[in-house]
Enzyme design. Structure first.
Site, short mmCIF file in Angstrom:
data_model
loop_
_atom_site.label_atom_id
_atom_site.label_comp_id
_atom_site.label_asym_id
_atom_site.label_seq_id
_atom_site.Cartn_x
_atom_site.Cartn_y
_atom_site.Cartn_z
N HIS A 1 39.19 42.68 38.77
CA HIS A 1 40.13 42.56 37.67
C HIS A 1 41.26 43.57 37.91
CE1 HIS A 1 41.57 42.98 33.50
NE2 HIS A 1 40.94 41.85 33.20
N ASP B 1 32.16 48.45 37.56
CA ASP B 1 32.76 47.81 36.39
C ASP B 1 31.73 46.84 35.82
OD1 ASP B 1 34.01 46.02 34.70
OD2 ASP B 1 35.70 45.62 36.02
N GLN C 1 31.47 42.36 32.77
CA GLN C 1 30.85 41.03 32.71
C GLN C 1 29.34 41.07 32.87
OE1 GLN C 1 32.46 38.32 31.82
NE2 GLN C 1 34.39 39.44 31.72
N LYS D 1 32.63 42.51 25.07
CA LYS D 1 32.04 41.55 26.00
C LYS D 1 30.54 41.34 25.72
CE LYS D 1 35.79 41.64 28.78
NZ LYS D 1 36.72 40.52 28.98
N CYS E 1 43.56 37.74 35.08
CA CYS E 1 43.81 39.12 35.51
C CYS E 1 43.19 39.41 36.87
CB CYS E 1 43.32 40.12 34.47
SG CYS E 1 44.25 40.06 32.93
#
Length: 413
Positions: free
Chosen positions: A130, A207, A210, A233, A371
């Site tokens: 991203h 990260d 997700q 999320k 993104c």
């Protein structure tokens, strides 16, 4: 995540009753919400927790000695303890509240990156990232004279680990990759990525935007140095999340922002900084949303991540088969291990047009580059249509999506 025999079936009808927003019509049709990778909807328990804070004990935290301040402080710190348990951090002070993954990455880039990266050093990201896991590192490289290196991705959306091994050198200082791709759903082999980086002497940020609602996260088992999570999320409010960092690294890092809470003592001659985690939490925080985040984690824990993942995997397989059977559809991202994301394009129809036509049928999907422009450039496309599934989605809703896609294709003939 592939289900196993120990998992329990989820009653989706019962789960759906916990989400007020799902029970509405959009453009005259029952809402089908397939934009969960952008943000998940919120269960009533999260909405209630947020309302209860503002209705019952709204106060600034930590420094107040009156009853409401103490109650608010306790609720805020209860969420920190819940976050520690949610990702199995060793110490509660390793949890730093942020506005979300983007701020968490910027915090590490600004603090650790600017303190420990020097001219000629290298930072590694991947083609799956991203923008929020690319741009902050570009800032550091531009400021320090360091170099950004990129792990390539295959046509199927799988990272090239052999190429990654070759990128690692004694100059590598930071490796920053996602646990799961927001565009394609690919689950990356982060434990191996972390091990290899550590062997080269680099620190690793993962990260988890997700991954947090779909995958079991154990930061001690992964041995990552930093891990970032966004509340919205994972069924929680927007505008909050948290950074995990190994205690010794956080202690060695300079503050990210200056102001209240992060100080121990201020004079015009010198300021001394607060202890962890407050050193990185300047200013009045997003108290209400942090308090409600605890309810989101409790929601996930109650259903069980394995059970949720089993249901989502079933949806993923069903959607993959049904969508790929639509004439003219090409799936984008076919990694063998994925979270519940299906990205696709349709011949001669722009993703934006597909999204608009689906919206007229009450179906919410995401269109565009998500993104991840460098990834779209690598794949030779402008963008995709992305359908992403959560625990409250159903096969019947996927059937509605497929019917909509068939109508789109027929209309454009």
């Amino acid at each position: 995540m592939i289900p196993n025999a120990t998992q329990k079936a989820i009653s989706v009808d019962e789960v759906r009753q916990e989400f007020p927003v799902l029970h509405q019509k959009v453009n005259g049709r029952d809402l089908v919400y397939f934009d969960n990778a952008a943000t998940t909807q919120k269960p009533a328990s999260v909405i209630k927790a947020l309302a209860e804070y503002y209705e019952g004990y709204n106060a600034n935290i930590h420094r107040g000695i009156h009853t409401l301040a103490e109650k608010a402080t306790r609720a805020y710190e209860d969420t920190r303890e819940a976050a520690q348990q949610f990702i199995n951090a060793k110490h509660v002070e390793e949890i730093i509240f942020t506005r979300g993954v983007t701020e968490g990455i910027n915090l590490v880039a600004s603090s650790y990156g600017r303190a420990f990266v020097k001219a000629g050093d290298e930072i590694i990201v991947s083609e799956l990232e991203h923008h929020s896991n690319i741009v902050p590192w570009q800032f550091v490289c531009e400021e320090k004279g360091a170099h950004l290196r990129v792990i390539p991705v295959s046509d199927e959306g799988v990272l090239d680990i052999e190429a990654y091994k070759k990128l690692l050198t004694p100059r590598t200082k930071i490796v920053s990759v996602n646990h799961a791709s927001n565009s394609l759903g690919t689950i990356n082999p982060v434990k191996e990525i972390i091990r290899l980086a550590h062997e080269a002497g680099a620190v690793v940020l993962i990260d988890g935007a997700q991954a947090s609602a779909h995958l079991e996260i154990d930061v001690q088992d992964l041995d990552c140095d930093f891990y970032v999570v966004s509340s919205h999320k994972m069924y929680g409010p927007t505008g909050t999340g948290f950074l995990y960092g190994k205690k010794q690294l956080l202690e060695a890092m300079p503050p990210y922002q200056g102001g209240g809470e992060m100080i121990k003592e201020v004079t015009f001659a010198k300021t001394t900084y607060n202890e962890l985690p407050y050193k990185f939490e300047a200013g009045t925080p997003n108290i209400g949303d942090v308090v409600a985040l605890r309810s989101a984690m409790e929601f996930i824990n109650r259903l069980g991540k394995e059970n949720m993942a089993a249901h989502e995997h079933e949806l993923l397989e069903y959607a993959t088969a049904r969508i790929s059977a639509v004439k003219g559809v090409r799936l984008v991202g076919t990694a063998p291990r994925k979270v519940s994301v299906v990205s696709f394009v349709i011949d001669k129809i722009h993703p934006f047009d597909i999204g608009q036509m689906l919206d007229t049928r009450g179906i919410a999907v995401r269109t565009g580059h998500h993104c991840t422009q460098p990834l779209m450039d690598r794949l030779g496309i402008e963008g995709t249509v992305r359908a992403s599934f959560a625990v409250y989605n159903t096969k019947k809703e996927i059937d509605s999506l497929v019917e909509g896609l068939e109508r789109v294709v027929g209309f454009m003939k």
